[in-house]
Design a protein around this motif. Structure first.
Motif, PDB file in Angstrom:
ATOM      1  N   ARG A  73      -4.375   5.557 -10.736  1.00 37.37           N
ATOM      2  CA  ARG A  73      -3.909   4.317 -11.353  1.00 37.37           C
ATOM      3  C   ARG A  73      -3.408   3.282 -10.223  1.00 37.37           C
ATOM      4  O   ARG A  73      -3.254   2.021 -10.272  1.00 37.37           O
ATOM      5  CB  ARG A  73      -3.169   4.350 -12.465  1.00 37.37           C
ATOM      6  CG  ARG A  73      -3.773   5.176 -13.748  1.00 37.37           C
ATOM      7  CD  ARG A  73      -4.788   4.326 -14.650  1.00 37.37           C
ATOM      8  NE  ARG A  73      -3.863   2.988 -14.926  1.00 37.37           N
ATOM      9  CZ  ARG A  73      -4.353   1.969 -15.631  1.00 37.37           C
ATOM     10  NH1 ARG A  73      -5.655   2.139 -15.982  1.00 37.37           N
ATOM     11  NH2 ARG A  73      -3.840   1.000 -15.880  1.00 37.37           N
ATOM     12  N   ARG A  74      -2.554   4.001  -9.241  1.00 38.91           N
ATOM     13  CA  ARG A  74      -1.533   3.355  -8.106  1.00 38.91           C
ATOM     14  C   ARG A  74      -1.509   4.430  -7.375  1.00 38.91           C
ATOM     15  O   ARG A  74      -1.882   5.390  -7.442  1.00 38.91           O
ATOM     16  CB  ARG A  74      -0.364   2.792  -8.636  1.00 38.91           C
ATOM     17  CG  ARG A  74      -0.168   1.952  -9.997  1.00 38.91           C
ATOM     18  CD  ARG A  74      -0.456   0.555  -9.781  1.00 38.91           C
ATOM     19  NE  ARG A  74      -0.519  -0.077 -11.092  1.00 38.91           N
ATOM     20  CZ  ARG A  74       0.506  -0.515 -11.653  1.00 38.91           C
ATOM     21  NH1 ARG A  74       1.787  -0.438 -11.260  1.00 38.91           N
ATOM     22  NH2 ARG A  74       0.434  -1.231 -12.780  1.00 38.91           N
ATOM     23  N   ALA A  77       0.509   6.943  -8.911  1.00 37.57           N
ATOM     24  CA  ALA A  77       0.381   6.906 -10.159  1.00 37.57           C
ATOM     25  C   ALA A  77      -1.053   7.648 -10.656  1.00 37.57           C
ATOM     26  O   ALA A  77      -2.253   7.018 -10.285  1.00 37.57           O
ATOM     27  CB  ALA A  77       0.446   5.684 -11.054  1.00 37.57           C
ATOM     28  N   ARG A 113      -2.245  13.099 -21.027  1.00 32.91           N
ATOM     29  CA  ARG A 113      -2.418  12.871 -22.267  1.00 32.91           C
ATOM     30  C   ARG A 113      -3.469  13.477 -22.876  1.00 32.91           C
ATOM     31  O   ARG A 113      -4.145  14.111 -22.493  1.00 32.91           O
ATOM     32  CB  ARG A 113      -2.557  11.304 -22.632  1.00 32.91           C
ATOM     33  CG  ARG A 113      -3.710  10.765 -22.043  1.00 32.91           C
ATOM     34  CD  ARG A 113      -3.802   9.311 -22.645  1.00 32.91           C
ATOM     35  NE  ARG A 113      -3.007   8.443 -21.666  1.00 32.91           N
ATOM     36  CZ  ARG A 113      -3.353   7.075 -21.372  1.00 32.91           C
ATOM     37  NH1 ARG A 113      -4.532   6.834 -21.631  1.00 32.91           N
ATOM     38  NH2 ARG A 113      -2.469   6.356 -20.781  1.00 32.91           N
ATOM     39  N   GLY A 241       5.680   9.031 -24.815  1.00 34.04           N
ATOM     40  CA  GLY A 241       5.639   7.496 -24.837  1.00 34.04           C
ATOM     41  C   GLY A 241       5.071   6.779 -23.466  1.00 34.04           C
ATOM     42  O   GLY A 241       4.156   6.057 -23.768  1.00 34.04           O
TER      43      GLY A 241
ATOM     44  N   GLY B 106       3.622   2.590  -8.823  1.00 36.27           N
ATOM     45  CA  GLY B 106       3.634   3.322 -10.064  1.00 36.27           C
ATOM     46  C   GLY B 106       4.960   3.889 -10.325  1.00 36.27           C
ATOM     47  O   GLY B 106       5.602   3.723 -11.396  1.00 36.27           O
ATOM     48  N   LEU B 271      10.023   3.897 -12.826  1.00 38.58           N
ATOM     49  CA  LEU B 271       8.609   3.847 -13.041  1.00 38.58           C
ATOM     50  C   LEU B 271       8.086   2.767 -13.703  1.00 38.58           C
ATOM     51  O   LEU B 271       8.807   2.293 -14.551  1.00 38.58           O
ATOM     52  CB  LEU B 271       8.245   5.075 -14.070  1.00 38.58           C
ATOM     53  CG  LEU B 271       8.796   6.558 -13.580  1.00 38.58           C
ATOM     54  CD1 LEU B 271       9.979   7.086 -14.502  1.00 38.58           C
ATOM     55  CD2 LEU B 271       7.568   7.659 -13.584  1.00 38.58           C
ATOM     56  N   ASP B 272       6.827   2.315 -13.216  1.00 41.16           N
ATOM     57  CA  ASP B 272       6.402   0.931 -14.058  1.00 41.16           C
ATOM     58  C   ASP B 272       5.637   1.369 -15.169  1.00 41.16           C
ATOM     59  O   ASP B 272       4.979   2.255 -15.225  1.00 41.16           O
ATOM     60  CB  ASP B 272       5.329   0.616 -12.787  1.00 41.16           C
ATOM     61  CG  ASP B 272       4.689  -0.752 -13.389  1.00 41.16           C
ATOM     62  OD1 ASP B 272       4.823  -1.134 -14.574  1.00 41.16           O
ATOM     63  OD2 ASP B 272       4.088  -1.409 -12.775  1.00 41.16           O
ATOM     64  N   SER B 274       3.791   0.335 -17.182  1.00 44.51           N
ATOM     65  CA  SER B 274       2.318  -0.315 -17.227  1.00 44.51           C
ATOM     66  C   SER B 274       1.571   0.604 -16.172  1.00 44.51           C
ATOM     67  O   SER B 274       0.269   0.093 -16.337  1.00 44.51           O
ATOM     68  CB  SER B 274       2.169  -1.852 -17.126  1.00 44.51           C
ATOM     69  OG  SER B 274       2.517  -2.157 -15.704  1.00 44.51           O
ATOM     70  N   ALA B 275       2.009   1.251 -15.467  1.00 46.62           N
ATOM     71  CA  ALA B 275       1.026   1.867 -14.440  1.00 46.62           C
ATOM     72  C   ALA B 275       0.100   2.853 -15.159  1.00 46.62           C
ATOM     73  O   ALA B 275      -0.980   3.247 -14.359  1.00 46.62           O
ATOM     74  CB  ALA B 275       1.931   2.603 -13.248  1.00 46.62           C
ATOM     75  N   TRP B 276       0.580   3.639 -16.116  1.00 44.39           N
ATOM     76  CA  TRP B 276      -0.563   4.414 -16.521  1.00 44.39           C
ATOM     77  C   TRP B 276      -1.360   3.948 -17.628  1.00 44.39           C
ATOM     78  O   TRP B 276      -2.294   4.451 -18.144  1.00 44.39           O
ATOM     79  CB  TRP B 276       0.294   5.941 -17.161  1.00 44.39           C
ATOM     80  CG  TRP B 276       1.002   6.584 -15.891  1.00 44.39           C
ATOM     81  CD1 TRP B 276      -0.146   7.551 -15.163  1.00 44.39           C
ATOM     82  CD2 TRP B 276       2.116   6.416 -15.103  1.00 44.39           C
ATOM     83  NE1 TRP B 276       0.640   7.651 -14.114  1.00 44.39           N
ATOM     84  CE2 TRP B 276       1.986   7.278 -14.263  1.00 44.39           C
ATOM     85  CE3 TRP B 276       3.143   5.539 -15.499  1.00 44.39           C
ATOM     86  CZ2 TRP B 276       2.934   7.292 -13.037  1.00 44.39           C
ATOM     87  CZ3 TRP B 276       4.168   5.608 -14.633  1.00 44.39           C
ATOM     88  CH2 TRP B 276       4.146   6.430 -13.573  1.00 44.39           C
ATOM     89  N   GLY B 277      -1.217   2.561 -18.056  1.00 44.16           N
ATOM     90  CA  GLY B 277      -2.216   1.995 -18.805  1.00 44.16           C
ATOM     91  C   GLY B 277      -1.861   2.085 -20.162  1.00 44.16           C
ATOM     92  O   GLY B 277      -2.494   1.029 -21.153  1.00 44.16           O
ATOM     93  N   ALA B 278      -1.506   3.019 -20.782  1.00 41.44           N
ATOM     94  CA  ALA B 278      -1.111   2.930 -22.092  1.00 41.44           C
ATOM     95  C   ALA B 278      -0.143   2.041 -22.440  1.00 41.44           C
ATOM     96  O   ALA B 278       0.515   1.546 -21.460  1.00 41.44           O
ATOM     97  CB  ALA B 278      -0.419   4.483 -22.486  1.00 41.44           C
ATOM     98  N   ALA B 280       2.979   1.728 -23.292  1.00 41.10           N
ATOM     99  CA  ALA B 280       4.086   2.655 -23.216  1.00 41.10           C
ATOM    100  C   ALA B 280       5.333   1.744 -24.118  1.00 41.10           C
ATOM    101  O   ALA B 280       5.546   2.415 -25.009  1.00 41.10           O
ATOM    102  CB  ALA B 280       4.569   3.001 -21.927  1.00 41.10           C
TER     103      ALA B 280
END
Lengths: 329, 329
Positions: A73-74, A77, A113, A241, B106, B271-272, B274-278, B280
C-alpha cells in the motif's frame, strides 16, 4: 505414549489437514508451526490444535484452500488479506515481504486481516530477528478480557511479541499473552472440580470468582490487572482496529467448528536494526550480558530453546488419543 | 496555596529555566510540557520537576542551550540526537517530522538518543493521534526494575504510550509506566515512617520487602510481576538498544544535579491510520463505543481530560514552597 520424530509429527498434521479440504502448501505450513510450538513446549499452541483446525477446515470455518492476498500500500505498508484461511501462511507472506521494505524505509508494517489463530506469536518475530531485524507483533484473539470495571469480553488475550538479534547467540524473544494465566488452567480446574485462585478470572457479572465454571462463563483477568487491561485495549486497536479485522467480541472461537470464520487480525512491525546507525546488535548483546551476570535471572525464551533442542534429539511424545483423533478426521 | 493561570505557571517555569543556562526556545517548550502534565493531574511529571531541571541545567547535567540534531536516515527512519538537552524539544522535532514520513511510507520511526526525562509519554502520542495518526512511544529511564529473579536495576520504569484518533472525540491514550506503583508512593511511606505493602518493591538483595527504606535502596516490582519485567526488557531494548542511548543501569538520575547527563532514549513510531485502507478511525470509534456501553468501565485517559479542563478553567494550585524554590535558582 508413542514418540514421533519432528518430521513424522509434521506429516501426521499435514496429512490430517489435507484430508480436510486444505491445500498441501497450507497443510505443510500449518504442520510446521504446530510442531514447532509443541517442540518448544508450548502445547497450548501445539499438536492439540490439529483436530480443531481440521474440523474447522472441513466445514469451512477456516478456508484451508485460501491463498493470502498481499498488497503493497505504501513503501513501508503491506496489507495482507488472509482470506479466512489459516493465519500462518498470511504471517509468513508478511514476514517474507517486510525485510526488504524495512531495509528501504527503516521500518515497515504489515496489517493482516480476515485471519485466524496466530499460534506462537514469538515464532515469526524470532525468525525475523535471526535474520537481523527487530520485530514486534500484536495479535488479537476472541473475547476473553473485559474493560477494567466491566463484564463483557471486549478484548482477547492479545499476545505481544518482540524479538531482536544478538551478536553470537539466538535472538532475545518476548512473547506475552495478556491474561494472568492461560484459560487451559481454568479448564483443568473445572475438570478436576477444584476452585481457582482469586485474581485469575471474573464471572459473567464482572465479579471476582474462584469457581472454575463461573470463570469459564466470564472473563480472564489480565496480568497487571487494570494496567494489563489497558495493554489488551492497545493490542485490540492495533491488531484489529488498524488492520480492519474483527474485534475480539466480533470473533468466533478458535476452539470449535461452529459459526463464521473468526476474522481476527495481526500487526507485524519490522525495524532494520542498522537504520539508525548505532551498533544496535552489539548493544542488545551488552544488555543480554548484564542480565546473564545476575545470579538467578535469565533471558526470556531460554526454556523454549532447551525444549526445542530436546525435541530435535528425542522426538515428541504424542498421545494415542490425538493420533486416533487425527486418523478419524 | 496560590493559584496560577496556565500562562502564569508556564512563565514561572520558563523564567526559572532561562536564569539557569537554558535558551528561551527550550525553556518555553519545557515549561509548556511541565504545565501540561500538572494540568492533567500527573504531578510526578509536573511543576515539581522545575527546580530539579533548573539545577541540572545550571551545572550542565542537562544542556539547556542544546538544539536537537535531526537526521533522515531512511524514508521512514529519523535519528534525533537530543545532544544531552531536554527530551521535550527532541521529541517535538521527531513528532514534527514523522507525519510526512508516515504518509509516504505508511509507518515511520524516530530513534532519540542522548536524551533526558521524557515526562508524560502519553502527550506526544496524543497530539499525533489528534492529527489523525496512530502513535507508539517507548522510553527508558534510570535503573529501577531488576530482571526477574535478579537484584540489579537493569531496566527503568520504562513507559509505553499509545494513542489513536476517534471520529468525534479526543484520542484514546494509553500511558503505562511499568512499575506496579510510582516510586513517589514509597518515598511518601518512608517520610511517614510507614511500611509498604508486599509486592511493591524488592530490597538490594532482590528479596520482597515492606521496609520503605530498603525498597528505596532496592528495585521496583513491575506490574504483572514476571510478565511485566519482560515488558521492561523489551522497552529497554527498543528505547535504548535500538536508538543507541544509555541503558537504565548506565543512566544517571533524573532527580538530582549530580553526575553526567542521563543519556536515555526514546523510540517514537507513527503509523498513518489510512495506509492500510480500512476505515481505521471509524473502527477505533466502534470499540470505544462498546467500552462506553459497559456500566463501570471507561476509556483510559478520561480523568486526564477532566483535570485538564478544570485547570484551564480554574488555574493550577502551586505551593509557595515551589514558587520560592524557583525564585531562589
Amino acid at each position: 505414549m508413542p514418540t514421533l520424530s519432528i518430521a513424522d509429527a509434521q506429516a501426521l498434521v499435514a496429512q490430517t489437514l489435507m484430508r480436510c479440504r486444505t491445500s498441501e502448501t497450507n497443510a505443510r505450513i500449518v504442520a510446521h508451526e504446530l510442531v514447532a510450538a509443541e517442540a518448544d513446549g508450548l502445547k497450548g499452541h501445539g499438536l492439540s490444535r490439529a483436530p480443531t483446525y481440521a474440523a474447522q477446515a472441513k466445514v469451512g470455518k477456516v478456508d484451508g484452500m485460501a491463498t493470502p492476498h498481499v498488497e503493497t500500500r505504501r513503501a513501508g505498508a503491506l496489507l495482507v488479506d488472509a482470506a479466512h484461511g489459516f493465519a500462518y501462511p498470511a504471517i509468513a507472506a508478511a514476514a517474507a515481504a517486510l525485510p526488504d521494505m524495512a531495509r528501504q524505509c527503516g521500518v515497515a508494517a504489515a496489517a493482516i486481516r480476515r485471519s485466524h489463530h496466530c499460534g506462537v506469536a514469538g515464532h515469526p518475530v524470532e525468525r525475523l530477528a535471526a535474520a537481523g531485524f527487530v520485530a514486534l507483533m500484536f495479535a488479537n484473539t476472541p473475547a476473553a478480557i473485559a474493560p477494567w470495571g466491566g463484564s463483557r469480553g471486549l478484548f482477547g488475550t492479545n499476545p505481544i511479541a518482540f524479538a531482536c538479534p544478538l551478536p553470537d547467540a539466538p535472538p532475545i524473544v518476548v512473547d506475552l499473552s495478556l491474561s494472568k494465566v492461560a484459560r487451559g488452567n481454568i479448564l483443568m480446574a473445572q475438570q478436576k472440580g477444584e476452585p481457582i485462585p482469586t485474581g485469575w478470572a471474573l464471572d459473567s457479572a464482572g465479579r471476582e470468582t474462584t469457581d472454575a465454571r463461573a470463570a469459564l462463563a466470564g472473563t480472564m483477568v489480565p496480568f497487571g490487572d487494570a494496567k494489563g487491561t489497558v495493554l489488551a485495549l492497545m493490542v485490540e486497536l492495533l491488531a484489529a482496529g488498524l488492520t480492519g479485522a474483527n474485534f475480539a467480541s466480533e470473533a468466533s472461537s478458535f476452539l470449535d467448528a461452529q459459526g463464521p470464520p473468526p476474522g481476527t487480525g495481526q500487526l507485524l512491525i519490522v525495524l532494520d536494526a542498522s537504520a539508525w546507525g548505532a551498533d544496535a546488535i552489539t548493544r542488545f548483546g551488552a544488555l543480554a550480558q548484564m542480565i546473564g551476570q545476575e545470579a538467578n535471572a535469565r533471558l526470556p525464551g531460554v526454556r523454549r530453546l532447551e525444549n526445542r533442542a530436546k525435541a530435535a534429539r528425542d522426538g515428541l511424545a504424542v498421545s494415542e488419543a490425538l493420533i486416533a483423533e487425527c486418523a478419524k478426521l
